[in-house]
Design a protein around this motif. Structure first.
Motif, PDB file in Angstrom:
ATOM      1  N   ASN A 272       0.882  -1.158   0.000  1.00  0.00           N
ATOM      2  CA  ASN A 272       0.000   0.000   0.000  1.00  0.00           C
ATOM      3  C   ASN A 272       0.927   1.218   0.000  1.00  0.00           C
ATOM      4  OD1 ASN A 272      -1.890   1.949   0.426  1.00  0.00           O
ATOM      5  ND2 ASN A 272      -2.853   0.942   2.181  1.00  0.00           N
ATOM      6  N   LEU A 273       1.137   1.787  -1.184  1.00  0.00           N
ATOM      7  CA  LEU A 273       2.222   2.750  -1.388  1.00  0.00           C
ATOM      8  C   LEU A 273       1.689   4.150  -1.659  1.00  0.00           C
ATOM      9  CD1 LEU A 273       4.193   0.513  -3.938  1.00  0.00           C
ATOM     10  CD2 LEU A 273       4.401   0.522  -1.435  1.00  0.00           C
ATOM     11  N   ASP A 274       2.154   5.107  -0.873  1.00  0.00           N
ATOM     12  CA  ASP A 274       1.771   6.499  -1.139  1.00  0.00           C
ATOM     13  C   ASP A 274       2.384   6.999  -2.437  1.00  0.00           C
ATOM     14  OD1 ASP A 274       0.152   6.861   1.015  1.00  0.00           O
ATOM     15  OD2 ASP A 274       1.510   8.184   2.126  1.00  0.00           O
ATOM     16  N   SER A 275       3.566   6.504  -2.773  1.00  0.00           N
ATOM     17  CA  SER A 275       4.234   6.960  -3.988  1.00  0.00           C
ATOM     18  C   SER A 275       4.888   5.781  -4.687  1.00  0.00           C
ATOM     19  CB  SER A 275       5.298   8.011  -3.654  1.00  0.00           C
ATOM     20  OG  SER A 275       6.196   8.151  -4.744  1.00  0.00           O
ATOM     21  N   GLU A 278       8.638   6.512  -5.562  1.00  0.00           N
ATOM     22  CA  GLU A 278       9.548   6.527  -4.409  1.00  0.00           C
ATOM     23  C   GLU A 278       9.780   5.117  -3.877  1.00  0.00           C
ATOM     24  OE1 GLU A 278       8.979   9.463  -1.341  1.00  0.00           O
ATOM     25  OE2 GLU A 278       8.681  11.063  -2.811  1.00  0.00           O
ATOM     26  N   PHE A 279       8.738   4.280  -3.872  1.00  0.00           N
ATOM     27  CA  PHE A 279       8.946   2.907  -3.409  1.00  0.00           C
ATOM     28  C   PHE A 279       9.808   2.132  -4.402  1.00  0.00           C
ATOM     29  CE2 PHE A 279       7.923  -1.581  -2.791  1.00  0.00           C
ATOM     30  CZ  PHE A 279       8.124  -1.708  -1.429  1.00  0.00           C
TER      31      PHE A 279
ATOM     32  N   ILE B 138      14.579  -2.233   2.165  1.00  0.00           N
ATOM     33  CA  ILE B 138      14.003  -1.318   1.177  1.00  0.00           C
ATOM     34  C   ILE B 138      13.637   0.009   1.821  1.00  0.00           C
ATOM     35  CG2 ILE B 138      12.017  -0.956  -0.352  1.00  0.00           C
ATOM     36  CD1 ILE B 138      12.007  -4.054  -0.742  1.00  0.00           C
ATOM     37  N   LEU B 139      13.077  -0.066   3.028  1.00  0.00           N
ATOM     38  CA  LEU B 139      12.620   1.148   3.725  1.00  0.00           C
ATOM     39  C   LEU B 139      13.330   1.255   5.067  1.00  0.00           C
ATOM     40  CD1 LEU B 139       8.738   0.824   3.158  1.00  0.00           C
ATOM     41  CD2 LEU B 139      10.351   2.188   1.805  1.00  0.00           C
ATOM     42  N   THR B 259       9.575   7.272   2.789  1.00  0.00           N
ATOM     43  CA  THR B 259      10.686   7.590   1.883  1.00  0.00           C
ATOM     44  C   THR B 259      10.926   9.085   1.778  1.00  0.00           C
ATOM     45  OG1 THR B 259       9.077   7.385   0.080  1.00  0.00           O
ATOM     46  CG2 THR B 259      10.572   5.526   0.425  1.00  0.00           C
ATOM     47  N   GLY B 262       5.987  12.847   4.749  1.00  0.00           N
ATOM     48  CA  GLY B 262       4.574  12.637   4.456  1.00  0.00           C
ATOM     49  C   GLY B 262       4.261  11.486   3.526  1.00  0.00           C
ATOM     50  N   THR B 263       5.280  10.739   3.092  1.00  0.00           N
ATOM     51  CA  THR B 263       5.046   9.636   2.158  1.00  0.00           C
ATOM     52  C   THR B 263       5.234   8.302   2.869  1.00  0.00           C
ATOM     53  OG1 THR B 263       5.902  11.012   0.391  1.00  0.00           O
ATOM     54  CG2 THR B 263       5.688   8.674  -0.077  1.00  0.00           C
ATOM     55  N   LYS B 264       4.117   7.605   3.085  1.00  0.00           N
ATOM     56  CA  LYS B 264       4.121   6.351   3.833  1.00  0.00           C
ATOM     57  C   LYS B 264       3.931   5.168   2.889  1.00  0.00           C
ATOM     58  CE  LYS B 264       0.585   6.732   6.242  1.00  0.00           C
ATOM     59  NZ  LYS B 264      -0.598   6.999   7.076  1.00  0.00           N
ATOM     60  N   HIS B 265       4.529   4.049   3.268  1.00  0.00           N
ATOM     61  CA  HIS B 265       4.314   2.813   2.523  1.00  0.00           C
ATOM     62  C   HIS B 265       4.095   1.701   3.539  1.00  0.00           C
ATOM     63  CE1 HIS B 265       6.016   5.046  -0.836  1.00  0.00           C
ATOM     64  NE2 HIS B 265       7.066   5.313  -0.075  1.00  0.00           N
ATOM     65  N   VAL B 266       3.130   0.838   3.278  1.00  0.00           N
ATOM     66  CA  VAL B 266       2.891  -0.296   4.165  1.00  0.00           C
ATOM     67  C   VAL B 266       3.046  -1.592   3.377  1.00  0.00           C
ATOM     68  CG1 VAL B 266       1.252  -1.437   5.708  1.00  0.00           C
ATOM     69  CG2 VAL B 266       1.350   1.068   5.629  1.00  0.00           C
ATOM     70  N   ILE B 267       3.896  -2.477   3.906  1.00  0.00           N
ATOM     71  CA  ILE B 267       4.155  -3.791   3.313  1.00  0.00           C
ATOM     72  C   ILE B 267       3.594  -4.833   4.275  1.00  0.00           C
ATOM     73  CG2 ILE B 267       5.942  -5.384   2.502  1.00  0.00           C
ATOM     74  CD1 ILE B 267       7.873  -2.982   2.356  1.00  0.00           C
TER      75      ILE B 267
END
Lengths: 326, 326
Positions: A272-275, A278-279, B138-139, B259, B262-267
Motif C-alpha cells: 500500500n504505497l503512497d508513492s 519513491e517505493f 528497502i525502507l 521515503t 509525508g510519504t508512507k508505505h505499508v508492506i
C-alpha cells in the motif's frame, strides 16, 4: 566508505531513487546524469552535481553503481547493456515479454566488463515476482493471483489524455473486493479480466467538449478499457490538482496451495504505497547495495531479484541479522 | 535423478515434511529415521523404509539432504551439528536467542565436512524473518510489527494441560483487530503485549474438577497468560475432538516506512495456514532443494534463509523463472 551511487535520468523515478539514497546511511549520491541541459536541472541533494549523459559514455570513475531511471519501451533496452559495459548497473525494466532478451544483452555486456547488472527491479517485476517464486517453491500444488491497486496507472492516464477534448486525466486501477475475498478464502476461482479489476477515470475536459463522446471513447478503448467496467468522472483542473496529484499504487500477490487432502494454505503479500516511484526507487537502491557487494566478491553478469540472497540487500552484518532479524 | 531426502523424527513436523516431499516431483523420500523402534512406526510413503536413528550415526550413503525434525529445546542443538558432520542438513531451530550459537556450531561441523547446514527454516523464523529483512532493507526509515494467529500455540496448550484437573487443552493466539488496523494504516503505534494479542483456551476438565480454580490458574500464569486478556471455555472431550483437532496457524509481518516527508508505505506479508506443521515442512523441503544445489556447487557451512538466493528454492531453471515468474 560510502557506496557511490549515480542516477541516470531525473524524472519521477530518478527523484524516488534520490530520496531513497538520502535515507541510506551507507550510500552517497555522486551525480545525476541527464540528457537535458545540466544547467536546467535542480536536484534536491546538496553538493551533488548534475552532469551531461555524455560524460557517462566517455567514462567516469566516481561511481560504484549506476541506477538507470529510463523507460522500458525504448530507453532501457539500449541504455542498460551500454552502461553495463562500463559500470555496475540496476534498472527497472518491466516489459515482461522482453525480459529474457534484455537479460541476455545485459549479461553479455556485464560479463565482458566484469560488472554486475541487476535488471527488472521494483515491485512488479520485483517484490511481487519474489513472492510468486517463494510461494510456488514452498507450495508447488497451488496457484497465484496478482491484483493491482488501488493506484494510478500512468499508461492508462496517458491513453485518456490523448483523447480529443481531454486536458488532463488520472486513471485508477481498483481490484474487485469480491474477487480478492474469494482468492483469500482459497477458493481458486477462475476470474476474467473484468472480474479482477475495475477502472476509474478522473477527466478535466476542455470547455464545451462533448463529454458523452469522451466517456464513450474511454469506455470502448481496446486493450486499455474495453474489457473492464470503467467509471468516468469529469472534474475541474483545481480538483485534479487538489485530489489527484499523488502517484499512489500497490496491490497483492495471493497464493493459495495445498499440502495434503483438504489442507489449504493462503500466502498474501500486499503493498500500500503512497508513492509508486519513491517505493520503486527504494527497491532499486537496496539492490544497488547488493550489486556493489557482489561485484566486490568478483561476481559479474546479469542478475534478477531471483538470483540475489536477501542478506546482500541489508547494510547489517550476517551476525547482526541472525541475532536480531531472524 | 531425484534429490534423495531423509527425515529424522516422525512427529507432526516429520509427517509434514513427508507430505511436502510427495508434492515435489524432483525429490524422493529414501528413509525415515527414528529413535523409537522402527517396526512400531507406520509411514505414509509406499516403499520408503523406517530405520533406527543409530544407522544415521554410523553413516548412510543414500541421502542427499537430511531434514531434522526435532525439538529446539534439547534435540536440535545436539542433532544438527552432529549430523552436519556427515550430511547436508536442514532444521527449524526456533529458539531466537540461541540462534547465533547454534549457527556457529553447525557452521564449524558443516565446513569441516564440506556439507551445507541450513538452520531455522519455517515461517517464524523463516518466511517472516525474510519479510522483515526485505522490508527494512528497502525502507530503512520504518518499523515492523509481527502478529501471530489466529492459531494454535502448542507451548501454551501444553502449559494448560499441566494444570491439575485438566484432561486436555487447546490454546489459540489471536491478534487484536484494532492493533492490526492501526499498524496497517501506518500509524506506527506503541503496543503493549496485551494490546497486540488475546488468548483463548478450550479446556476439557476432569469430572468434579474446580473449574474456577483452573480458570484462575490459567489467567494468572506468569509469562504464558498473565500479560494477556485470556478467555477460558470448558468443553467436552467430544467437542475438543470435533472442533479443535487441527493445528491451524498463521499471522502477519507488517512493515510501515517512509521515503520522504509525508510519504508512507505499508508492506504486509500474511499467512493463513490450515496446518502449521505441514506448511513448516513444505518450507523445509524447499530449502532442502537449495541445500543440495549449493553443496553441488561446492558451497559448505551453515546458512539461514537470509543467505539463500530465491532461485535455489525452485525446481525451475533461471530461463523459465525469468520468462514466466518475473
Amino acid at each position: 566508505m560510502s557506496i557511490r551511487i549515480a542516477i541516470s535520468g531525473y524524472g519521477n523515478l530518478g527523484r524516488g531513487v534520490e530520496a531513497a539514497i538520502a535515507k541510506s546511511g551507507d550510500m552517497e549520491l555522486t551525480a545525476v546524469y541527464t540528457r537535458r541541459s545540466p544547467e536546467s536541472l535542480k536536484i534536491k541533494t546538496a553538493g551533488a552535481p548534475v552532469r551531461s549523459a555524455d560524460e557517462l559514455d566517455k567514462g567516469v570513475d566516481d561511481v560504484d553503481v549506476l541506477i538507470i531511471c529510463g523507460g522500458s519501451a525504448t530507453d532501457l533496452p539500449v541504455m542498460t547493456p551500454k552502461y553495463a559495459a562500463k559500470y555496475n548497473v540496476i534498472d527497472s525494466f518491466d516489459t515482461h515479454a522482453c525480459i529474457p532478451e534484455h537479460f541476455k544483452n545485459v549479461d553479455a555486456a556485464a560479463k565482458a566488463a566484469g560488472k554486475v547488472g541487476i535488471i527488472s527491479c521494483g515491485w512488479d517485476p520485483g517484490m511481487f515476482s519474489l513472492n510468486r517464486l517463494y510461494a510456488q517453491s514452498i507450495l508447488p500444488d497451488g496457484r497465484d493471483y496478482t491484483f493491482w491497486g488501488k493506484g494510478v496507472s500512468q499508461g492508462h492516464s496517458d491513453a485518456v489524455r490523448r483523447i480529443e477534448g481531454v486536458l488532463d486525466a488520472r486513471q485508477y486501477t481498483i481490484p474487485v473486493e469480491a474477487a480478492l475475498d474469494a482468492v483469500r478464502e482459497g477458493k481458486n476461482p477462475e476470474l476474467t479480466t473484468r472480474e479482477k479489476h475495475t477502472r476509474e477515470c478522473f477527466v478535466v475536459a476542455e470547455e464545451g467538449a462533448d463529454k458523452e463522446r469522451i466517456e464513450r471513447e474511454i469506455k470502448t478503448m481496446p486493450n486499455y478499457f474495453a474489457d473492464y467496467d470503467t467509471t468516468v468522472h469529469f472534474i475541474s483542473a483545481e480538483e485534479m490538482k487538489r485530489d489527484h496529484s499523488g502517484l499512489p499504487h500497490g496491490g497483492s500477490v495471493i497464493y493459495s496451495g495445498t499440502t495434503s487432502e483438504g489442507t489449504k494454505h493462503v500466502i498474501e503479500y500486499s503493498l500500500n504505497l503512497d508513492s509508486n516511484p519513491e517505493f520503486t526507487g527504494a527497491v532499486l537502491v537496496a539492490y544497488a547495495r547488493a550489486a556493489y557487494r557482489l561485484n566486490q566478491e568478483g561476481v559479474s553478469g546479469a542478475k534478477t531479484v531471483f538470483d540475489i540472497a536477501p542478506a546482500y540487500l541489508s547494510p547489517k552484518s550476517g551476525d547482526e541479522l541472525r541475532a536480531h532479524c531472524l
